[in-house]
Design a protein around this motif. Sequence first.
Motif, PDB file in Angstrom:
ATOM      1  N   HIS A 115       1.900   4.532  -2.752  1.00 25.64           N
ATOM      2  CA  HIS A 115       1.979   5.981  -2.478  1.00 25.64           C
ATOM      3  C   HIS A 115       3.348   6.527  -2.897  1.00 25.64           C
TER       4      HIS A 115
ATOM      5  N   HIS B  68       0.842  -1.202   0.000  1.00 21.89           N
ATOM      6  CA  HIS B  68       0.000   0.000   0.000  1.00 21.89           C
ATOM      7  C   HIS B  68       0.883   1.260   0.000  1.00 21.89           C
TER       8      HIS B  68
ATOM      9  N   GLU C 276      -5.193   7.387  -2.823  1.00 23.67           N
ATOM     10  CA  GLU C 276      -5.541   6.030  -2.383  1.00 23.67           C
ATOM     11  C   GLU C 276      -5.722   5.074  -3.556  1.00 23.67           C
TER      12      GLU C 276
ATOM     13  N   SER D 112      -2.296   3.507  -4.150  1.00 26.27           N
ATOM     14  CA  SER D 112      -1.882   2.529  -3.144  1.00 26.27           C
ATOM     15  C   SER D 112      -2.736   1.267  -3.186  1.00 26.27           C
TER      16      SER D 112
END
Length: 227
Positions: free
Chosen positions: A7, A3, A30, A33
């Motif tokens: 980013h 995740h 988001e 990620s």
Amino acid sequence: MTHELGHAVHEYVSKKYGELGREKSCAQAETASIFAEQLVFAALLKAETDSKHRFILLAKHIEEMIAKTYRQIAFYRFEDMAHIERTNGEVSAQRLQEMFKSVMDNYLGPSVDTTGVEFICAGIHHFFEYDYYVYSYCFSCCVVNSLYEVYKSGTVANFAEKCMDMLTDSGVENYCSALAKFGIDATSPTFWQDGMRLFEQELSELETLEADIMKRTYINLEKKATH
Ligand SMILES: [Zn+2]
């Protein structure tokens, strides 16, 4: 880890536009990620042949999707209630806890004992630092599921390059026009329903695996009993 790596890649490619171009919406951040998570999950599942291990992987992924969608929507409802009530004056800690418990009771249903759940609201820093950030997890989960369906279908040429371009331009390009390059219409209600199709597919595979595991366990138990 995957995740946060998503980013990191997003931050890295979006440096092209300098400091001002790096400003992007939470939902776009988001998406980077959660898409990275989806790719790693799919690779792990593809490599796994043991049905019990596949069951565990799928169950974990479905739980994460539930946490990203239904749970975050419940959080969003709490946040909305709190902001509305705040317009009439100060809201006590006790009242915040009552509101949080009511949305969690609604989300989890009557079979779950939610005693003590009211205290969790104090530990979710998004509520205090980034208003309505919680919603972006749900938004991005649906976007990623739809994007992943497009990726699997192979209908969009140079998918990976286009994906990297979308991340690079996320600070300067409108979200709807970025997704249109993948043939996705983010203004259509069916787009959001399509996003949940992956959820449905994984759930039905989980149910098939469960039936298979139960059947084999029963056969083994029967064999032991007859010996
Ligand atoms: Zn994140």
